[in-house]
Design an enzyme around this catalytic site. Structure first.
Site, PDB file in Angstrom:
ATOM      1  CG  ASN A 103       4.287   3.583 -10.692  1.00 30.49           C
ATOM      2  OD1 ASN A 103       3.313   4.124 -11.223  1.00 30.49           O
ATOM      3  ND2 ASN A 103       4.995   4.176  -9.746  1.00 30.49           N
ATOM      4  CG  ASN A 130      11.906   6.691  -6.124  1.00 31.48           C
ATOM      5  OD1 ASN A 130      10.733   6.370  -6.271  1.00 31.48           O
ATOM      6  ND2 ASN A 130      12.736   5.985  -5.384  1.00 31.48           N
ATOM      7  CE  LYS A 163       8.072  -2.607  -4.057  1.00 29.59           C
ATOM      8  NZ  LYS A 163       8.040  -1.647  -2.957  1.00 29.59           N
ATOM      9  CE  LYS A 204       6.867  -0.364  -8.803  1.00 28.76           C
ATOM     10  NZ  LYS A 204       6.491   0.259  -7.530  1.00 28.76           N
ATOM     11  CG  ASP A 227       4.196  -0.966  -5.204  1.00 26.02           C
ATOM     12  OD1 ASP A 227       3.074  -0.504  -4.949  1.00 26.02           O
ATOM     13  OD2 ASP A 227       5.256  -0.305  -5.113  1.00 26.02           O
ATOM     14  CD  GLU A 260       4.875  -1.256  -1.913  1.00 26.36           C
ATOM     15  OE1 GLU A 260       5.597  -2.269  -1.716  1.00 26.36           O
ATOM     16  OE2 GLU A 260       5.330  -0.170  -2.319  1.00 26.36           O
ATOM     17  CD  GLU A 268       5.503   3.933  -2.518  1.00 28.32           C
ATOM     18  OE1 GLU A 268       5.792   2.733  -2.404  1.00 28.32           O
ATOM     19  OE2 GLU A 268       5.666   4.576  -3.571  1.00 28.32           O
ATOM     20  CG  ASP A 297      11.415   7.640   1.432  1.00 29.18           C
ATOM     21  OD1 ASP A 297      12.340   8.143   2.091  1.00 29.18           O
ATOM     22  OD2 ASP A 297      11.481   7.446   0.196  1.00 29.18           O
ATOM     23  CG  HIS A 352       9.306   4.552  -1.159  1.00 29.63           C
ATOM     24  ND1 HIS A 352       9.811   5.828  -1.346  1.00 29.63           N
ATOM     25  CD2 HIS A 352       8.910   4.130  -2.384  1.00 29.63           C
ATOM     26  CE1 HIS A 352       9.714   6.143  -2.633  1.00 29.63           C
ATOM     27  NE2 HIS A 352       9.179   5.137  -3.278  1.00 29.63           N
ATOM     28  CD  GLU A 364      11.358   0.216  -2.474  1.00 28.81           C
ATOM     29  OE1 GLU A 364      10.983   1.226  -1.860  1.00 28.81           O
ATOM     30  OE2 GLU A 364      10.767  -0.237  -3.468  1.00 28.81           O
ATOM     31  CE1 TYR A 417      12.307   1.545  -5.910  1.00 34.63           C
ATOM     32  CE2 TYR A 417      13.878   2.928  -4.749  1.00 34.63           C
ATOM     33  CZ  TYR A 417      12.572   2.550  -5.006  1.00 34.63           C
ATOM     34  OH  TYR A 417      11.558   3.177  -4.366  1.00 34.63           O
TER      35      TYR A 417
HETATM   36  O1  LIG Z   1       7.305   3.000  -8.456  1.00 35.72           O
HETATM   37  C1  LIG Z   1       7.401   3.705  -7.465  1.00 35.72           C
HETATM   38  O2  LIG Z   1       6.798   4.790  -7.340  1.00 35.72           O
HETATM   39  C2  LIG Z   1       8.252   3.251  -6.328  1.00 35.72           C
HETATM   40  C3  LIG Z   1       7.497   2.414  -5.402  1.00 35.72           C
HETATM   41  O3  LIG Z   1       6.291   2.354  -5.354  1.00 35.72           O
HETATM   42  C4  LIG Z   1       8.231   1.557  -4.462  1.00 35.72           C
HETATM   43  O4  LIG Z   1       9.435   1.610  -4.480  1.00 35.72           O
HETATM   44  O5  LIG Z   1       7.595   0.850  -3.686  1.00 35.72           O
HETATM   45 MG   LIG Z   2       5.586   1.210  -3.664  1.00 40.92          MG
END
Ligand SMILES: O=C([O-])CC(=O)C(=O)O
Ligand SMILES: [Mg+2]
Length: 388
Positions: A19, A53, A181, A183, A212, A238, A264, A291, A321, A340, A342
């Site tokens: 990210n 995470n 979503k 990055k 984000d 975000e 988060e 979270d 999150h 959320e 993933y």
């Molecule tokens: O990439 C990350 O640290 C996870 C993150 O921000 C999210 O899930 O919003």
């Molecule tokens: Mg995030």
């Protein structure tokens, strides 16, 4: 009743993704198994937990402070007054004894790991899914039959171009997600805007996009970026700046006209209270992403929900999150906005029960006692190796 054994281990949740702030190639989690002497279906009840995470495994904190406090406690100090179950609130107080306020650090993650396992055990002992127990005990008695989830991805990845980014997002739509979503903040402004436009190009009407920045921007850049993206009408923008920079957040909120999301990396009731007091967040349109698996667990999350209510925020503004089943249960049982998800990363901790497909952006929860780990086979197989 009593706790008869606690085992913890560090496991990888590494992914070759990046990210705007970190790469996840060395990310780890602590997984814990707490065994009780209560027998259900002919076997002792075991509660499982892990951390979300973004923070590394707090195994040494667990081994040095928090597990010893749990095991040294007198039985009456960790069980309900009628002696039939563990008491998550009493356990929170016991494991937080001799911890000063403030600072918080990584201990919030360690406490979150134990808290998850305790709630798993408590709901297994009650013979109910956690979401059911939460709705009955702390909510309005109503369970949301399905929970809104969105696909979080769009990470930076070596050799990933616009086409690969579009293919990734198309894949989420094919899996049944409606909103996605991605990055931002890990490339130049120009490049990020191209990436956003590439994703918007393939989204059908009715689907939306969140971006984000993972806290990467300073105030000037956060505002400039907001200016550039405001006409895209994204679902939210975000973590533009440092999660504890409430001044930045408040200034951005004055200028960016659409929804903002953050939380988060807010790990305590006190920090959450300060966010609500001082960061200019709008209870009519913004989203909160605390979270519990990073921030002292569900006991603290319940206190945060109470604080939000006192400040005129609905639980429906919360969308945690982490993409794990614990927050999915909280979302279903305590009337959150959603959760959320993933797809494909942070496995096996990310994702929900096997055989429960995502439909039109919603997912259902299984009717199994506890958090539901037993209904997610890759995760359950890993949890069974704790202590082995
Ligand atoms: O990439 C990350 O640290 C996870 C993150 O921000 C999210 O899930 O919003
Ligand atoms: Mg995030």
């Amino acid at each position: 009743m009593k706790i008869t054994n606690v085992e913890v281990k560090t496991v990888p949740i590494s992914s070759p993704i990046r990210n705007a702030y970190i790469d996840f190639s060395k990310m780890t989690a602590s997984a814990i198994a707490i065994t009780t002497d209560v027998i259900r279906d002919g076997k002792p009840v075991v509660g499982y937990g892990f951390n979300s995470n973004g923070r590394y495994a707090p195994t040494s904190l667990l081994n040095e402070r928090f597990i010893p406090r749990l095991l040294e406690a007198e039985a009456k100090d960790i069980i309900t007054d009628d002696g039939t179950n563990l008491d998550p609130h009493k356990i929170h107080a016991i494991i937080m004894s001799n911890e000063k306020p403030g600072g918080h650090g990584e201990r919030t993650v360690a406490v979150g790991v134990i808290d998850m396992a305790i709630w798993d055990a408590v709901s297994k002992i009650e013979g109910k899914p956690l979401y059911q127990l939460l709705a009955e005990k702390y909510g309005n008695g109503q369970v949301d039959e399905k929970v809104y989830i969105y696909a979080a991805g769009g990470y930076y990845f070596p050799d990933k171009g616009l086409k690969e980014l579009q293919d990734e997002m198309k894949g989420y739509l094919e899996l049944g997600y409606k909103d996605v979503k991605m990055k931002v903040g890990g490339a130049s402004l120009k490049e990020d805007l191209h990436r956003i436009e590439a994703v918007l190009d393939i989204l059908p009407s009715g689907s939306g996009l969140m971006v984000d920045a993972n806290g990467r921007f300073d105030l000037k850049y956060a505002i400039e970026f907001g200016e550039k993206i405001k006409d895209y009408e994204l679902i939210w923008y975000e973590e533009a700046g440092d999660p504890l920079d409430f001044h930045l957040q408040a200034e951005l909120s004055k200028r960016y006209p659409h929804a903002i999301a953050t939380g988060e990396n807010i790990f305590s009731l006190q920090d959450a209270t300060n966010l609500i007091r001082y960061a200019g967040m709008n209870p009519e349109k913004d989203f909160l992403q605390f979270d519990c698996a990073l921030s002292y667990g569900l006991v603290e999350y319940l206190r945060i929900l109470e604080m939000l209510d006192e400040h005129g925020w609905s639980s429906r503004r919360c969308i945690p999150h982490g993409g794990h089943q614990m927050s999915l249960n909280i979302a279903a049982g305590l009337a959150l906005h959603g959760n959320e998800s993933y797809p494909g990363v942070f496995q096996p901790f990310g994702g929900f029960a096997d055989n429960y497909a995502v439909e039109d952006g919603y997912v259902k929860l299984p009717e199994v006692p506890g958090i539901g780990f037993e209904a997610k086979s890759d995760l359950y197989n890993l949890l069974l190796t704790i202590g082995k």
